[in-house]
Design an enzyme around this catalytic site. Structure first.
Site, PDB file in Angstrom:
ATOM      1  N   GLU A 155     -13.965   7.453 -16.859  1.00  0.00           N
ATOM      2  CA  GLU A 155     -14.962   6.751 -17.653  1.00  0.00           C
ATOM      3  C   GLU A 155     -15.511   7.684 -18.730  1.00  0.00           C
ATOM      4  O   GLU A 155     -15.793   8.839 -18.483  1.00  0.00           O
ATOM      5  CB  GLU A 155     -16.094   6.247 -16.756  1.00  0.00           C
ATOM      6  CG  GLU A 155     -15.626   5.174 -15.784  1.00  0.00           C
ATOM      7  CD  GLU A 155     -16.760   4.595 -14.969  1.00  0.00           C
ATOM      8  OE1 GLU A 155     -17.791   4.233 -15.562  1.00  0.00           O
ATOM      9  OE2 GLU A 155     -16.616   4.500 -13.746  1.00  0.00           O
ATOM     10  N   LEU A 254     -14.623  22.569 -11.723  1.00  0.00           N
ATOM     11  CA  LEU A 254     -15.360  23.699 -11.157  1.00  0.00           C
ATOM     12  C   LEU A 254     -16.743  23.777 -11.793  1.00  0.00           C
ATOM     13  O   LEU A 254     -17.267  24.859 -12.027  1.00  0.00           O
ATOM     14  CB  LEU A 254     -14.587  25.009 -11.378  1.00  0.00           C
ATOM     15  CG  LEU A 254     -13.335  25.197 -10.528  1.00  0.00           C
ATOM     16  CD1 LEU A 254     -12.666  26.529 -10.832  1.00  0.00           C
ATOM     17  CD2 LEU A 254     -13.644  25.099  -9.031  1.00  0.00           C
ATOM     18  N   GLY A 257     -22.962  20.969  -9.766  1.00  0.00           N
ATOM     19  CA  GLY A 257     -23.935  19.951 -10.140  1.00  0.00           C
ATOM     20  C   GLY A 257     -24.564  19.312  -8.923  1.00  0.00           C
ATOM     21  O   GLY A 257     -24.519  19.863  -7.809  1.00  0.00           O
ATOM     22  N   GLY A 261     -20.223  11.173  -8.136  1.00  0.00           N
ATOM     23  CA  GLY A 261     -20.560   9.762  -7.974  1.00  0.00           C
ATOM     24  C   GLY A 261     -19.556   8.927  -8.731  1.00  0.00           C
ATOM     25  O   GLY A 261     -18.426   9.334  -8.951  1.00  0.00           O
ATOM     26  N   CYS A 264     -15.088   5.716  -8.437  1.00  0.00           N
ATOM     27  CA  CYS A 264     -13.820   6.084  -7.791  1.00  0.00           C
ATOM     28  C   CYS A 264     -13.969   7.044  -6.622  1.00  0.00           C
ATOM     29  O   CYS A 264     -13.575   6.734  -5.506  1.00  0.00           O
ATOM     30  CB  CYS A 264     -12.871   6.680  -8.826  1.00  0.00           C
ATOM     31  SG  CYS A 264     -12.320   5.498 -10.069  1.00  0.00           S
TER      32      CYS A 264
END
Length: 474
Positions: A155, A254, A257, A261, A264
């Protein structure tokens, strides 16, 4: 070639539009009359950069059409793509295949003799076998073929991914299906040297799940190392850079965060686990990945609470970025949701801003004040939390942000802004994978990092540990 695409969600709309851009005659069909009416006017149901212009231009050229009439869409179609949703079943984790099976039952009476039905949706191993049986119960054996052609669209860059993919995977059981799909993909991709992997249908179905599970594991791995970096005085950005220069590992995914989410990774890892369980196979690494990722999302709220000396009761928290990644309005399994819900349970008042995701976010979150711009969002806030690294958020005027806030507390869950500038302005900065003792060293090595990134050829966005993992590769 005439191609019919069943489903005008993310996969179906992008795939159908890009096939039309390659010169194929494409008809996209959907039961949602309101959605189809909008698409006929080039009004898209999703946000995806570059897609609206492509829909408009190909529709104007007569290569792309939209209808609710399935028989009309399938008339003369040599290839039929099933691109309907396969959401995770609530409380089970396995993929809900009801839309796929419904599409198979409904298309069967209208299918042209010799047509190839291709499953574009992400489905568990063996789904193609069931679809073949469903269609075969209505049509004579040998009058059709069923193939697998999983999508690998990220996306935010989906148009580019379709038109210039890393690879194309097709799973077939007969020569007719192989030839049809090769005719679809080979002409536009041959000049680019794009690999086309031809395999059995079941292997093709498994490739998509295996790829997503591996990438999800890689994200979770660097996130856990980020926690260790904070404890031992290391810098996860430099750590990721040193790892990523190893060609066996690579720099992508890498980026530490708040957890992965989107549409997928969460769904596909769960579906892969259920498939493994059904066949008596243990995938413990994937199991731990899923568990660790879900725990991390809520633990990010504790990071915010710690930045405010352990108490957010009555505090105003400004959350910048709500979608699971930039350049999409997708809120599915976005880390911002459990973060905000946890902060609210601890008594915080939450304001939020996202360039395009606020409408979808408002359906998932309650008691949140949504703001029209980032500077309005931070006004009077006790802390600002960067959750999604939209380019506009990366480029915020930090001096202006600080002047608007009640307390200069910055929690950067994407390492997206300049922490050196923020600290010089007087912000108390809490970031991912960097301890307080590592700040001076980290700021002093930025030039060296930039030189190393240049050697990789990817630029800052591709190798910096502060960006979105999903944005880069999926």
């Amino acid at each position: 070639m005439k191609v019919a695409v069943i489903g005008t969600g993310y996969v179906g709309l992008v795939s159908g539009t890009c096939l039309a851009a390659w010169g194929h005659d494409v008809v996209c069909v959907d039961k949602d009359a309101q959605k189809i009416a909008g698409l006929q006017k080039a009004v898209l149901p999703i946000y995806e950069p570059g897609l609206a212009d492509l829909v408009e231009s190909n529709a104007a050229a007569g290569r792309l059409n939209f209808t609710c009439n399935l028989a009309e869409a399938l008339a003369g179609a040599a290839l039929v793509l099933i691109a309907v949703g396969t959401p995770a079943r609530a409380g089970h984790g396995d993929a809900d295949l009801s839309f796929v099976y419904m599409a198979a039952r409904e298309l069967a009476p209208h299918l042209e003799t010799g047509a190839v039905v291709t499953i574009k949706s992400t489905v568990p191993v063996g789904t193609g076998d069931v679809v073949e049986k469903i269609i075969g119960s209505i049509r004579p054996s040998g009058s059709f073929s069923v193939a697998s052609n999983p999508e690998f669209l990220r996306e935010g860059v989906a148009v580019r991914d379709f038109l210039d993919p890393d690879r194309v995977v097709i799973g077939v059981e007969d020569e007719r299906a192989r030839k049809a799909l090769m005719d679809l993909y080979r002409p536009p991709l041959e000049m680019r040297g794009t690999p086309i992997v031809v395999t059995r249908r079941r292997t093709s179905e498994l490739i998509k799940y295996a790829a997503n599970a591996f990438l999800a594991t890689k994200i979770t791995f660097i996130n856990e190392l980020a926690d260790l970096c904070e404890e031992v005085g290391s810098d996860v950005g430099e750590l990721a850079l040193g790892m990523g220069l190893d060609k066996r590992i690579g720099a992508s995914f890498l980026n530490a965060g708040p957890g992965y989410g989107g549409s997928c990774f969460p769904k596909d890892t769960l579906a892969l686990l259920r498939t493994a369980q059904d066949h008596g196979v243990s995938l413990r690494l994937v199991e731990e990945t899923v568990t660790a990722n879900e725990a991390r999302k809520r633990r990010m709220a504790l990071k915010v609470i710690d930045a405010l000396d352990g108490d957010v009761d009555g505090a105003t928290i400004a959350v910048l970025g709500l979608t699971f990644k930039p350049d999409t309005d997708d809120m599915r399994d976005a880390p911002s949701v459990p973060l905000i819900e946890t902060l609210q349970r601890f008594g915080a008042n939450v304001r939020a801003y996202d360039p395009v995701g606020q409408e979808n976010a408002s359906r998932l979150l309650s008691d949140v004040e949504f703001c029209l711009d980032a500077y309005e969002c931070v006004r009077g806030a006790d802390a600002v939390v960067v959750v999604t690294e939209w380019e506009s958020i990366r480029k915020l005027d930090l001096a202006r942000v600080k002047r608007a806030m009640r307390q200069p507390v910055l929690v950067d869950l994407r390492n997206a802004v300049s922490h050196g500038v923020a600290r010089e302005l007087g912000f108390h900065v809490s970031a991912i994978g960097r301890s307080a003792s590592a700040w001076r060293e980290a700021e002093g090595t930025q030039a060296g990092e930039r030189r190393a990134r240049a050697r990789l050829g990817g630029g800052d966005k591709q190798t910096t540990a502060g960006g979105s993992n999903e944005r880069m590769e999926f």
